[in-house]
Structures are given as structure tokens and as C-alpha cells.
Design a protein around this motif. Structure first.
Motif, PDB file in Angstrom:
ATOM      1  N   ALA A 744       0.832  -1.205   0.000  1.00 44.14           N
ATOM      2  CA  ALA A 744       0.000   0.000   0.000  1.00 44.14           C
ATOM      3  C   ALA A 744       0.870   1.260   0.000  1.00 44.14           C
ATOM      4  O   ALA A 744       0.583   2.236  -0.702  1.00 44.14           O
ATOM      5  N   GLN A 745       1.943   1.244   0.784  1.00 49.07           N
ATOM      6  CA  GLN A 745       2.836   2.404   0.835  1.00 49.07           C
ATOM      7  C   GLN A 745       3.531   2.623  -0.500  1.00 49.07           C
ATOM      8  O   GLN A 745       3.663   3.758  -0.970  1.00 49.07           O
ATOM      9  N   VAL A 746       3.965   1.529  -1.148  1.00 47.87           N
ATOM     10  CA  VAL A 746       4.649   1.644  -2.452  1.00 47.87           C
ATOM     11  C   VAL A 746       3.687   2.188  -3.511  1.00 47.87           C
ATOM     12  O   VAL A 746       4.055   3.059  -4.304  1.00 47.87           O
ATOM     13  N   LEU A 747       2.465   1.697  -3.526  1.00 45.02           N
ATOM     14  CA  LEU A 747       1.484   2.174  -4.511  1.00 45.02           C
ATOM     15  C   LEU A 747       1.189   3.656  -4.310  1.00 45.02           C
ATOM     16  O   LEU A 747       1.083   4.432  -5.270  1.00 45.02           O
ATOM     17  N   GLU A 748       1.072   4.081  -3.063  1.00 44.20           N
ATOM     18  CA  GLU A 748       0.799   5.488  -2.784  1.00 44.20           C
ATOM     19  C   GLU A 748       1.975   6.365  -3.189  1.00 44.20           C
ATOM     20  O   GLU A 748       1.787   7.447  -3.748  1.00 44.20           O
ATOM     21  N   THR A 749       3.176   5.905  -2.920  1.00 43.54           N
ATOM     22  CA  THR A 749       4.360   6.698  -3.230  1.00 43.54           C
ATOM     23  C   THR A 749       4.592   6.804  -4.733  1.00 43.54           C
ATOM     24  O   THR A 749       4.914   7.887  -5.251  1.00 43.54           O
ATOM     25  N   SER A 750       4.432   5.680  -5.444  1.00 46.36           N
ATOM     26  CA  SER A 750       4.736   5.675  -6.887  1.00 46.36           C
ATOM     27  C   SER A 750       3.592   6.206  -7.740  1.00 46.36           C
ATOM     28  O   SER A 750       3.828   6.722  -8.833  1.00 46.36           O
ATOM     29  N   GLY A 751       2.359   6.073  -7.266  1.00 48.99           N
ATOM     30  CA  GLY A 751       1.212   6.482  -8.072  1.00 48.99           C
ATOM     31  C   GLY A 751       0.775   5.429  -9.067  1.00 48.99           C
ATOM     32  O   GLY A 751      -0.123   5.664  -9.888  1.00 48.99           O
ATOM     33  N   PHE A 752       1.374   4.245  -9.032  1.00 55.23           N
ATOM     34  CA  PHE A 752       1.029   3.169  -9.963  1.00 55.23           C
ATOM     35  C   PHE A 752      -0.314   2.567  -9.572  1.00 55.23           C
ATOM     36  O   PHE A 752      -0.542   2.256  -8.398  1.00 55.23           O
ATOM     37  N   PRO A 753      -1.239   2.354 -10.531  1.00 63.09           N
ATOM     38  CA  PRO A 753      -2.572   1.821 -10.192  1.00 63.09           C
ATOM     39  C   PRO A 753      -2.479   0.402  -9.641  1.00 63.09           C
ATOM     40  O   PRO A 753      -1.699  -0.425 -10.124  1.00 63.09           O
ATOM     41  N   ALA A 754      -3.278   0.148  -8.622  1.00 61.62           N
ATOM     42  CA  ALA A 754      -3.230  -1.165  -7.978  1.00 61.62           C
ATOM     43  C   ALA A 754      -3.677  -2.276  -8.920  1.00 61.62           C
ATOM     44  O   ALA A 754      -3.148  -3.397  -8.864  1.00 61.62           O
ATOM     45  N   HIS A 755      -4.630  -2.004  -9.830  1.00 61.90           N
ATOM     46  CA  HIS A 755      -5.151  -3.076 -10.677  1.00 61.90           C
ATOM     47  C   HIS A 755      -4.144  -3.529 -11.728  1.00 61.90           C
ATOM     48  O   HIS A 755      -4.349  -4.557 -12.397  1.00 61.90           O
ATOM     49  N   LEU A 756      -3.051  -2.760 -11.906  1.00 63.39           N
ATOM     50  CA  LEU A 756      -2.013  -3.158 -12.854  1.00 63.39           C
ATOM     51  C   LEU A 756      -0.858  -3.889 -12.178  1.00 63.39           C
ATOM     52  O   LEU A 756       0.102  -4.275 -12.847  1.00 63.39           O
ATOM     53  N   LEU A 757      -0.918  -4.061 -10.866  1.00 58.36           N
ATOM     54  CA  LEU A 757       0.139  -4.753 -10.135  1.00 58.36           C
ATOM     55  C   LEU A 757      -0.340  -6.167  -9.808  1.00 58.36           C
ATOM     56  O   LEU A 757      -1.455  -6.368  -9.321  1.00 58.36           O
ATOM     57  N   GLU A 758       0.530  -7.146 -10.095  1.00 57.90           N
ATOM     58  CA  GLU A 758       0.224  -8.552  -9.826  1.00 57.90           C
ATOM     59  C   GLU A 758       1.331  -9.119  -8.945  1.00 57.90           C
ATOM     60  O   GLU A 758       2.511  -9.030  -9.293  1.00 57.90           O
ATOM     61  N   LEU A 759       0.945  -9.665  -7.791  1.00 56.86           N
ATOM     62  CA  LEU A 759       1.906 -10.293  -6.902  1.00 56.86           C
ATOM     63  C   LEU A 759       1.836 -11.801  -7.090  1.00 56.86           C
ATOM     64  O   LEU A 759       0.754 -12.399  -7.060  1.00 56.86           O
ATOM     65  N   GLU A 760       3.018 -12.424  -7.292  1.00 60.49           N
ATOM     66  CA  GLU A 760       3.110 -13.870  -7.497  1.00 60.49           C
ATOM     67  C   GLU A 760       3.625 -14.514  -6.203  1.00 60.49           C
ATOM     68  O   GLU A 760       4.743 -14.208  -5.762  1.00 60.49           O
ATOM     69  N   ILE A 761       2.806 -15.366  -5.612  1.00 56.73           N
ATOM     70  CA  ILE A 761       3.166 -16.060  -4.386  1.00 56.73           C
ATOM     71  C   ILE A 761       3.347 -17.531  -4.712  1.00 56.73           C
ATOM     72  O   ILE A 761       2.512 -18.130  -5.410  1.00 56.73           O
ATOM     73  N   THR A 762       4.427 -18.119  -4.204  1.00 53.49           N
ATOM     74  CA  THR A 762       4.680 -19.523  -4.489  1.00 53.49           C
ATOM     75  C   THR A 762       3.667 -20.409  -3.786  1.00 53.49           C
ATOM     76  O   THR A 762       3.119 -20.054  -2.736  1.00 53.49           O
TER      77      THR A 762
END
Length: 902
Positions: A744-762
């Protein structure tokens, strides 16, 4: 005409002139009379003229007689006045002199002035008045004289002094100077100086000043100030010392000081009541209260005063003294606290006179020694002697007392019941102003418990609490001695580290109390199996270490190790009769074959025991150099990795993710690369395991997440097409950090939209702790980003748990794609994963696609996306931007029909 003093101011010339004028007027009047009566005959005219002349003579004679009488009286008055003036000048208590204005020459002076100057009256004539009677302020006298001569003032006063010519006595005088009018006075304009002796006044003033100074010094020295309340003028008057008392730095303390507003709130009611009672009863005012001083601090003051009334009983004023009692109250408080401390301290305190006779003791003294106070008063401390110290001890103690007035140390004394105990004693001499010893004060503390603790700490410093074996530090010292002996005797020894296998299972199964008993049992059994001269110690929770001395071969070391392993394997029987059996793994490091120093031997044994555990439980292993070399390389790589993160040597590469149906670019996976200035690119397979085991993976993963979002936002701001950026999250980062908060902090700082970020968990991260994983995934889903499960099929996760996770994408591990179409098993697994993903409502992406056959197979099975070398290798950000430009132009990256890369 008369002067101001009543003397005639008519001169002879004035009288002649008046007489002539009167005769002329008479002749004129005579002619008018003759003409009026018309006296024409000569005889009649003669008679009339004679008659009128006779009348003139009579009138003029009468006037002359009157004037002569007046003149005589005026002369008589003048003579009397002159005589009076002479008497006044001669006998007056003031000095007098007439002085010319021009040169200040003395015309005359009286005897009083001459007496002050120590000369005769005659000798003063013609002398300079300014030299004989100098002014204290010459400039001021000159200015005053100027105003006197031009008529702006009638007189002036100035301070002068007369010095006796013989004795040198100085007489201070007040000189009043008047100007003598010039009319009727021969010679130049003169001044009359009247000098008044101020000696008594100056002496009285000096005495008053000295008295006031002494009073002020006494008041200031006593810490007091004078105050007065003028009830008539409703005005407060304060002495100068009050400013220092109240710490006032201003100019008008009486105006700025308000007594009632500066009273402490807790004292206000009592003070008002006391003042009211004093005014009503006329008693002496005496009160103590706290006042807020001008430095912001409250201080204690004692006010004493009395009311003064007139004959009718009306209040005129109240006056008195104000004394700062802060220091005395603090001193009293310190004495009270000191007395309370002595009475309540746990230390024994005894006071003796100069001959060491006991004068007083505190309760702790009686409690510690068992004697009552009555039994000790008048006795000497020799009654407490333990007999453990000789004469030299006491001689040294008193020598220190005589030299420094103080002695401190440990001493043994005897209680009333005969028990001897140690105490820490401090003995001090008390001296009077002359330096003579008047008393001795002794304080002591019973240190029996302290001595017992020291013995216990001595044990704990060298021994393990649970097993009683030497601890790590003491064992290292013993090992060092053994190595020195082996070196001197040129014989070998072995350091054997025994690590209990699956000791955690024992604690988890039976509890830590049973685990402790098992550990003590093993330590006892191993200690019993030692040869003569061998050393044993406990290094950590489940590690014992043995030094087998006097070894001549590896075979002999193996025999010792196997005997120790057999002893450790003996079962421990629980109170319930259940046998608990554990085994140990042994790492062996030989001197001098493997290492020569204590540190290297311990390190080698540690490395060897891990080699033994890799072989399974209940095994032994000798040390080899490669074991420590690998550990050193791992530590060096960890240090370089931390440094690389600080210096910005880490880079992100991006691998395209392509839609299998259209061949268009849909996303990119951010892949971490380490660009070392010396070694070049370092493979993630080499440094990621080090990062995960050392804890660097946390800050490293956060950097990757932030850099990927920053780069994605930069592409958006450059007008390039939007795409999903996938970022891998490690097991450590997912479970041991606040990944949701950090994202959440990274998204707020960078301004990158959350729906374009994908986290890959093993898959293994989800299978490790499914409930915790579900909570974290739910928080990430609430942020609005996409979630993918990476390396699906390798983590042995439960489908029952997997279907609960809020996922968007399944990624088929590249290990299942690599052998397609040669491996039927891989094809079957891949088909199942695709079908399973679609059945769960998820999209499926295949990793590691490199051939057309693999691409065609995935298309036939309905896979949604792929990534791999068939489309593109991972690219730096600037190269990947060109792929985005193609995508922006509507060009596919792959011709999915022909399988040709665009």
C-alpha cells in the motif's frame, strides 16, 4: 523716599534741587496772587511781596526742619542698622564675606570664616575667594553666577569647603551668594557670600548612611527585606533587598509585585485568614507561605510584621520583614530525610565518640547484630570482633583512618548468637572546626547473601545450569589448555560436537520439562562414557562437545565417537514408564590434521556435524576443508549482497507475458538481476537462497516492489500502453513481513494503479501456513491488485485450501513445460493444471515456453497466457520500452498462427 529697609534715600543734591524748584514755583504763585488781587500801587506791591516772602520763609523753614528731623532719624536708624549688621556679621555662626565680581577679591570677611580658614580677618582682604573657599562643582557655580548677574535669579547656593591652613581640617559649607546693587556703592559690583557649616549635617548624614548600610547588609545577610503597606495611600513600599529575594530584574518592584496573586494556591486561604486575624486583634503578624518569584519558581518565605494605627484606631500602615526560608526548610527537610534514612536504611549505622564508645545505633544495626541498643551503649565495637583478623589488619585500618579520615573495606564480625558473617564497612571520622576528631560514624552492610551470589555466579560463569557441565566459555578455555598440552607433547586430540537428533520433536511431543530431563540424561550418559582425561561441555541447547585427548589415529577417534553415540542412545524412562530414545550426530575435527587453533577446531566440528546430519540421524562425520569454504563463500556473498543493495547494483529485467489467443503483449514479469562491477551479472539462483537465509530478502523484495511500480508508472507517464507488472514475493517476505502494508505504501508513493500490479506467491508459501496466508491475501485483495500462484504443482498444497484463496492466475511451473512434447507425464500434468485453473475460475499462464511445439500444445489445451524465450528473454527497462511501443502500435509480439515472433 525710603529704601526697602526703611532708611532715607534722599541725597543733598536732591534736596537743593527740590528747594530751587519750590522757590521757582513760589515766585510763580506770588505773581499770580498779585495779578489776581490786582495789586497795582507800588506800595501795596511791596507789602504783598514782603508778606509772601515771609510766608515762603516760614513754609521753607518748616519743611527744612521736617527734613532735617527726618534726616537725623534716618541717620540714627542707619547707624543702628549698621551696628546690628556688624554684630550679626561678627557673632553669626555662619561665615560671611563680600567679594568683588571681577577678580573675586575679598572686600571683607568675618571672624567665623577666618577661623575656618586658620588666618586673620585682615589678611583675607584682597585674596581670591575662589582659592580660599573652592567650590565642589566649579562649572555649576559659573553657570549659577551668570544667571545671578543678569538678573534671572536673586541668589544661588553651592557646596564649598574650607581648609584650615594650620591643621588641614576641612569644613564643608553651604555658600549662599547674593548680588549687591551697584547704586550708591563705590567701586565695582560686589557679591555677599554667606557660608553655613555643614559638618554636623554631613556627619549625621554619613552616620545615617553607615547605619542604613549596616542595616541593609544585616538584612541582606540574613536573607530579609523590609516591606510596608501604606493603608492611607494604598501603596506598597519595598526595600531594595526585596528585589534580590524575589529574583526581580525590572525597575519598579512595588508596581509589579502583587502579594495575593503570587501566593501558592495551597497557602492562599491560610494566609488570608492569618492577615484578617492580625488586623482584627492587633496581634503580631507571623506567617509562612510560598511565593512565586519572578524567575518562575516557588520559594518559602517567612513574613513578620505589625499594624500601626492612629489615636482613633484607624489603620495607618503595616510594616515588617520578609525572610527567605527556602534554604533553611530544605536543610530541615534534608536533616529530616537523613534521620529517616538512618532510621529506615537496611544498613547498620553506629556513632561513637572519639574514644570509640558507642553513642547511638539505628534499628538495622540491632537487627543485624542481635544486640539491643541498651546492651551496646557505652561499649566499644571490639565486642563484635570475629577473631578472623589479626593485629596487622586493624593497624592498617586505623593508619588509613588517621591519614585520610576514612576507611572502607570488607570485614568479618560476630553476631550476638556467635554467628560470624561478612560485612562491607565504611568508617569515617567527624572533626570539629579545629580539625579534632569528635566522633566516628560506621556504616555496614551484611554481604552474606552477596557472597553466596558470587559463589553462584562463579559457578554459572563456568557451568551450565541444567547439566552442571562446563559452559561454552569455560569449555573453550579448557580446550585451549588441551591444545597447548597436545602441542607440547606432540600428540593428537579430537573435538567432537554431539548434536541431538530431532530434539525439537521431543520438546514438541513431551514438553520442555521432559526435554530438559532427556538432555540431562544424555549428558550424564555421555559423561559416563568418557575416557580418563577427556573433557565435556555444553555449548548450546542441544549441543554437547567432547575433547578426546591422546589420540593417535582417525580409527581411534571413530571408536570414541561410536561409544559416545551408543551411550547417548540409552533410553530415558518417563515417570509414566515410557522409554524416550534419541540419537546424536557427531562432527569430528582432529588436531593437528584438520585444525591447529581452538577456534578452528570448534568451527570444524560445527561444520562436520552438519555433514553428519546430512547423512541421516545417528551418524558421524570428519571435517573437510570444503565445509568451511562453502560457509565462508556464503558469508562473503551475503556481505556483498547487502553492499550491492546499498550501492544500487541491483537491476530489474522484464519478460513479456503474451496472450496465447491474440499474440499481444498483456503484461511483464519483473525479474531481479545483480550486476556486480567485478563479476558482472550474478544469477538469482545463486544469491536468492542467500538472501532468504540471511534475512536480506525482506529489504530486497521491498526494493523490487518499489522499483517495478516506479518503472510501470514511468511508462504510463511516457504515454506507453498500460500493462500488468508481475512481482514475485518470497516465502520469507510473504509470511514474516507486513507485505500488505508495504505494498500500500509503495502504490501510494509511486502512483502506480493497484489493478495493474500482480503479486506472485509460491504454492509452498500458501501451503506453509494456509490460515495466515488467507488473511494476508485478503488484505492484498482489498488493495485492488491481482494475485497469482507461482510454480503451481510443486508445492503439494491442498486443493481444499487453494480454492479458498482469492487468486486471479495460476502459473504452470517451467519444469512441467520443458519436456513437452517428449514427456507424457508433463503433458498430462500441464493439461490438468489448465483444466483445474479454469474450473476454479482462474486464468492460466505457462512459464518457460521455448518451442513452437510447446506453444501449440498450450493453445490446444486452452492455456490463456505464456512467457518464455520463444517470445523474448528478460529485457532491461529501456529495451522493454520498445516492445511497449510495438504494442501501442497494435502489433502482436507473436504470430500465434504461424508461431513466428514479430
Amino acid at each position: 523716599m525710603k529704601s526697602v529697609g526703611g532708611h532715607s534715600r534722599v541725597t543733598p543734591w536732591v534736596l537743593v534741587t527740590l528747594y530751587v524748584c519750590a522757590g521757582v514755583l513760589w515766585l510763580g504763585a506770588q505773581a499770580w496772587v498779585l495779578n489776581y488781587f490786582d495789586v497795582s500801587t507800588h506800595r501795596q506791591s511791596i507789602r504783598w511781596q514782603i508778606g509772601l516772602f515771609i510766608a515762603w520763609l516760614l513754609v521753607s523753614s518748616a519743611v527744612a526742619v521736617w527734613l532735617i528731623t527726618r534726616k537725623s532719624r534716618a541717620d540714627q536708624v542707619r547707624q543702628e542698622t549698621a551696628q546690628e549688621l556688624e554684630l550679626v556679621v561678627r557673632h553669626a555662626p555662619a561665615g560671611m564675606a563680600r567679594v568683588h565680581v571681577g577678580g573675586a577679591e575679598i572686600v571683607w570677611a568675618n571672624a567665623k570664616l577666618a577661623g575656618w580658614l586658620g588666618c586673620s580677618v585682615e589678611s583675607m582682604a584682597g585674596q581670591d575667594f575662589r582659592s580660599l573657599v573652592p567650590a565642589d562643582d566649579r562649572v555649576e557655580v559659573e553657570q549659577q553666577l551668570g544667571r545671578l548677574l543678569d538678573g534671572r535669579q536673586d541668589y544661588f547656593q553651592a557646596l564649598r569647603h574650607c581648609t584650615h591652613a594650620v591643621t588641614g581640617k576641612v569644613t564643608p559649607v553651604l555658600c549662599t551668594t547674593s548680588r549687591v546693587a551697584a547704586s550708591g556703592v563705590r567701586g565695582p559690583v560686589a557679591l555677599v557670600c554667606v557660608l553655613q557649616d555643614l559638618s554636623e549635617m554631613v556627619s549625621a548624614r554619613n552616620a545615617l548612611t553607615r547605619s542604613e548600610t549596616m542595616l541593609r547588609m544585616a538584612l541582606e545577610g540574613s536573607g530579609s527585606g523590609v516591606w510596608e503597606w501604606d493603608a492611607v495611600q494604598q501603596k506598597l513600599n519595598l526595600s531594595s533587598g526585596m528585589s534580590a529575594l524575589l529574583h526581580y530584574r525590572g525597575q519598579d518592584l512595588s508596581h509589579d509585585f502583587d502579594f495575593y496573586t503570587r501566593l501558592h494556591p495551597d497557602d492562599a486561604d491560610a494566609v488570608r485568614s492569618e492577615i484578617r486575624q492580625t488586623l482584627e486583634q492587633g496581634s503580631i503578624l507571623a506567617l509562612t507561605a510560598r511565593l512565586l518569584c519572578f524567575d518562575g519558581l516557588y520559594r518559602w518565605f517567612r513574613a513578620r510584621g505589625q499594624a500601626h494605627r492612629d489615636v482613633d484606631g484607624r489603620l495607618l500602615r503595616i510594616s515588617g520583614l520578609l525572610t527567605d526560608q527556602t534554604a533553611s526548610r530544605e536543610a530541615d527537610e534534608r536533616r529530616r530525610l537523613a534521620a529517616a534514612v538512618v532510621e529506615n536504611t537496611i544498613e547498620g549505622v553506629v556513632v561513637t565518640d572519639a574514644r570509640s564508645r558507642i553513642l547511638s545505633v539505628n534499628p538495622s544495626f540491632t537487627r543485624l547484630l542481635g544486640f539491643s541498643e541498651a546492651e551496646m551503649l557505652g561499649q566499644t565495637p571490639r565486642m563484635f570482633k570475629s577473631g578472623r583478623h589479626d593485629k596487622e589488619f586493624y593497624d592498617a585500618m586505623w593508619a588509613s583512618m588517621h591519614a585520610t579520615g576514612h576507611w572502607q573495606g570488607e570485614i568479618w564480625n560476630r553476631r550476638k548468637n556467635g554467628e560470624i558473617f561478612p560485612e562491607r564497612m565504611s568508617l569515617s571520622a567527624v572533626k570539629d572546626a579545629a580539625g579534632t576528631v569528635t566522633h566516628y560514624v560506621c556504616m555496614f552492610t551484611d554481604i552474606s547473601a552477596e557472597k553466596a551470589r558470587e559463589q553462584q555466579l562463579e559457578f554459572l560463569a563456568h557451568r551450565d545450569v541444567l547439566t552442571g557441565l562446563p559452559n561454552r566459555s569455560h569449555f573453550a578455555l579448557m580446550l585451549g589448555d588441551a591444545v597447548e598440552r597436545a602441542k607440547a607433547e606432540q600428540r593428537g586430540l579430537a573435538v567432537m560436537l554431539l548434536n541431538i537428533d530431532r530434539f525439537k520433536d521431543v520438546n514438541d511431543s513431551y514438553g520442555h520439562s521432559v526435554g530438559d530431563e532427556v538432555l540431562k540424561h544424555i549428558a550424564f550418559q555421555v559423561q559416563g562414557a568418557l575416557r580418563y582425561g577427556d573433557i565435556i561441555g555444553r555449548l548450546a541447547g542441544d549441543e554437547l562437545c567432547v575433547v578426546a585427548q591422546h589420540l593417535s589415529s582417525e580409527k581411534e577417534a571413530v571408536e570414541v565417537a561410536e561409544r559416545l553415540m551408543a551411550a547417548a542412545a540409552k533410553a530415558w524412562i518417563t515417570p509414566d514408564g515410557l522409554p524416550v530414545v534419541v540419537s546424536v550426530s557427531v562432527g569430528i575435527c582432529l588436531y593437528p590434521d584438520h585444525a591447529l587453533t581452538t577456534e578452528d577446531l570448534m568451527q570444524g566440528a560445527h561444520a562436520a556435524v552438519y555433514g553428519a546430519k546430512n547423512r541421516g540421524s545417528n551418524a558421524w562425520c570428519f571435517f573437510h576443508e570444503y565445509m568451511t569454504q562453502a560457509a565462508r563463500e556464503r558469508l562473503a556473498l551475503e556481505a556483498r549482497l547487502r553492499r550491492a543493495l546499498e550501492l544500487g547494483h541491483m537491476r530489474l529485467f522484464y519478460q513479456p507475458q503474451v496472450d496465447l489467443h491474440t499474440g499481444r503483449l498483456t503484461g511483464a514479469e519483473a525479474l531481479l538481476r545483480w550486476h556486480d562491477p567485478e563479476e558482472g551479472l550474478i544469477s538469482p539462483a545463486r544469491f536468492i537462497p542467500v538472501a532468504e537465509s540471511s534475512g536480506v530478502i525482506g529489504p530486497l523484495g521491498l526494493w523490487v516492489l518499489g522499483e517495478a511500480c516506479r518503472q510501470g508508472q514511468a511508462w504510463r507517464e511516457a504515454g506507453l500502453p498500460e500493462l500488468t507488472i508481475a512481482v514475485n514475493v518470497s516465502l520469507h517476505q510473504f509470511l514474516l513481513t507486513d507485505i500488505a502494508g508495504e505494498t500500500a505504501q509503495v502504490l501510494e508513493t509511486s502512483g502506480f494503479p493497484a489493478h495493474l500490479l500482480e503479486l506472485e506467491i509460491t504454492e509452498s508459501a500458501l501451503a506453509e501456513k494456509p490460515e495466515e496466508a488467507l488473511a494476508v491475501l485478503s488484505r492484498l485483495r482489498d488493495l485492488g491488485l491481482r494475485l497469482a500462484i507461482d510454480d503451481f504443482g510443486t508445492g503439494y498444497s491442498s486443493l481444499a485450501h487453494l480454492k479458498r484463496f482469492p487468486l486471479d492466475l495460476l502459473k504452470i511451473d517451467r519444469g512441467f513445460i520443458y519436456d513437452i512434447p517428449n514427456s507424457g507425464d508433463d503433458m498430462a500434468i500441464s493439461s490438468s493444471v489448465i483444466a483445474l485453473g479454469h474450473a476454479m475460475g482462474l486464468k492460466v499462464l505457462a512459464e518457460g515456453v521455448e518451442t513452437q511445439e510447446q506453444l501449440s500444445f498450450l493453445q490446444d489445451k486452452g492455456c490463456d497466457f505464456f512467457q518464455g524465450y520463444f517470445c523474448s528473454r528478460p529485457l532491461p527497462a529501456e529495451d522493454f520500452a520498445r516492445l511497449l511501443e510495438k504494442a501501442g502500435a497494435g502489433q502482436p509480439l507473436v504470430d500465434v498462427q504461424s508461431g513466428v515472433t514479430a
